[in-house]
Motif scaffolding. Structure first.
Motif, PDB file in Angstrom:
ATOM      1  N   GLN A  26      16.956 -35.957   2.920  1.00 48.68           N
ATOM      2  CA  GLN A  26      17.838 -36.813   4.012  1.00 48.68           C
ATOM      3  C   GLN A  26      17.202 -37.144   5.022  1.00 48.68           C
ATOM      4  O   GLN A  26      17.678 -37.845   6.094  1.00 48.68           O
ATOM      5  N   LEU A  27      15.726 -37.180   4.994  1.00 50.26           N
ATOM      6  CA  LEU A  27      14.935 -37.698   6.283  1.00 50.26           C
ATOM      7  C   LEU A  27      15.011 -39.059   6.341  1.00 50.26           C
ATOM      8  O   LEU A  27      14.614 -39.631   7.530  1.00 50.26           O
TER       9      LEU A  27
ATOM     10  N   TRP B 114      21.746 -28.686  12.733  1.00 51.51           N
ATOM     11  CA  TRP B 114      22.214 -30.092  13.128  1.00 51.51           C
ATOM     12  C   TRP B 114      22.595 -30.948  11.960  1.00 51.51           C
ATOM     13  O   TRP B 114      23.535 -31.567  11.763  1.00 51.51           O
ATOM     14  N   GLN B 115      21.557 -30.852  10.808  1.00 53.14           N
ATOM     15  CA  GLN B 115      22.043 -31.531   9.588  1.00 53.14           C
ATOM     16  C   GLN B 115      22.998 -31.082   8.914  1.00 53.14           C
ATOM     17  O   GLN B 115      23.816 -31.905   8.464  1.00 53.14           O
TER      18      GLN B 115
ATOM     19  N   GLU C 249       9.217 -31.356   3.161  1.00 54.74           N
ATOM     20  CA  GLU C 249      10.707 -30.962   3.218  1.00 54.74           C
ATOM     21  C   GLU C 249      11.221 -30.762   1.624  1.00 54.74           C
ATOM     22  O   GLU C 249      10.810 -31.707   0.820  1.00 54.74           O
TER      23      GLU C 249
ATOM     24  N   ARG D 213      17.840 -27.728  10.893  1.00 49.86           N
ATOM     25  CA  ARG D 213      18.459 -27.716   9.765  1.00 49.86           C
ATOM     26  C   ARG D 213      20.278 -27.584  10.080  1.00 49.86           C
ATOM     27  O   ARG D 213      21.014 -27.894   9.348  1.00 49.86           O
TER      28      ARG D 213
ATOM     29  N   ILE E 229      23.651 -35.495  12.461  1.00 47.65           N
ATOM     30  CA  ILE E 229      22.812 -36.602  12.083  1.00 47.65           C
ATOM     31  C   ILE E 229      23.633 -38.016  11.698  1.00 47.65           C
ATOM     32  O   ILE E 229      23.652 -38.911  12.405  1.00 47.65           O
ATOM     33  N   ASP E 230      25.042 -37.801  10.959  1.00 45.11           N
ATOM     34  CA  ASP E 230      25.750 -38.726  10.713  1.00 45.11           C
ATOM     35  C   ASP E 230      26.380 -39.136  12.015  1.00 45.11           C
ATOM     36  O   ASP E 230      26.615 -40.430  12.107  1.00 45.11           O
TER      37      ASP E 230
ATOM     38  N   TRP F 156      17.433 -39.578   8.733  1.00 43.98           N
ATOM     39  CA  TRP F 156      17.066 -39.016  10.282  1.00 43.98           C
ATOM     40  C   TRP F 156      16.081 -39.930  10.821  1.00 43.98           C
ATOM     41  O   TRP F 156      16.320 -40.383  12.076  1.00 43.98           O
TER      42      TRP F 156
END
Length: 286
Positions: free
Chosen positions: A269-270, A86-87, A265, A84, A92-93, A273
């Protein structure tokens, strides 16, 4: 099976060399403000995240290796918190953008034609952006994706509730495509944007033209009550047929990931990912 291995593999574990080259430069190195630093390397934690995405299990059921004392080498909540973090910090982007940039610099992108489409992913356990799709008769979230002629996704997915119409979502996807093009130096002038008939409307065609691209959309007879006067809009059936081995292949690959991660979840946003996870392995395979 034979053929190009980049079409066949779903990354469930990155080697240390792949991780250090494609992922590590874009990850937050710290462990946050709460608790001690994790005893495992970021490489192993990242592979555990990949494993969760591929298996579609709950975090508490993630199989974790044992240490010399016979105890789990890390608690699943530590992996979840790092995931979370990192997100939230945009890692992620950054991974996704760097992967597209690598494909562009290696001349592995074919941007003469950009294929786009939408799909609905089931999420039966709940989430923060869900709706019932009357077309597919399921509850889930809807995404719109854009890819090149080699099935490489070149812009982040646009997500919405499953009961949303796909056509307006294109107006959110195109700015993300333009932003990605500016960030990595892609030239989209003159590119053909091939879409399904559901996107046939004046607003969508104008949005594509304003970005210097050319729409290739079949005319939807249900969109107008009377026939259009004047010459017909430009449409190449051969280019449109490519979508079944490009964007539809992308969605088929995404469906290889079970729908359960989107179920357990609360975030939606997965999709991004799974996009970002595949890119490093695809770059290395090609």
């Amino acid at each position: 099976m034979t053929g190009n291995p980049c079409w066949q593999t779903i990354p469930t574990k990155l080697s240390e060399a792949q991780f250090e080259q494609f992922v590590l430069p874009h990850l937050a190195k710290g462990h946050g403000r709460r608790g001690p630093a994790p005893t495992l390397s970021l490489h192993r934690i990242f592979n555990y995240v990949l494993q969760v995405l591929y298996m579609g299990c709950q975090w508490k059921t993630l199989p974790i290796d044992r240490n010399a004392q016979g105890l789990p080498e890390i608690h699943y909540t530590r992996i979840y918190r790092i995931f979370r973090r990192w997100q939230a910090m945009g890692c992620i982007d950054a991974i996704f953008a760097a992967s597209v940039r690598r494909l562009h610099y290696d001349r592995l992108l074919d941007l003469t034609v950009i294929h786009g489409d939408g799909t609905t992913t089931a999420a039966k356990k709940g989430g923060d952006n869900l709706g019932y799709s009357g077309h597919k008769h399921l509850k889930g979230d809807k995404v719109v994706a854009l890819c090149d002629r080699h099935c490489n996704v070149i812009a982040p997915f646009v997500t919405a509730a499953g009961n949303r119409n796909e056509s307006p979502m294109l107006r959110d996807a195109l700015p993300r495509l333009s932003q990605m093009a500016r960030a990595i130096g892609m030239n989209l002038k003159g590119s053909i944007v091939s879409l399904d008939g559901v996107y046939d409307c004046r607003v969508n065609r104008k949005a594509i033209f304003n970005r210097g691209m050319v729409p290739n959309i079949p005319e939807n007879s249900r969109a107008r009550k009377t026939s259009k006067c004047g010459r017909k809009r430009r449409f190449n059936p051969a280019i449109f047929e490519e979508r079944f081995r490009t964007i539809e292949r992308v969605f088929a690959w995404e469906d290889k990931y079970p729908p359960m991660p989107r179920s357990h979840e609360t975030g939606n946003q997965l999709h991004l990912w799974t996009d970002a996870m595949a890119a490093p392995a695809s770059c290395d395979a090609q």
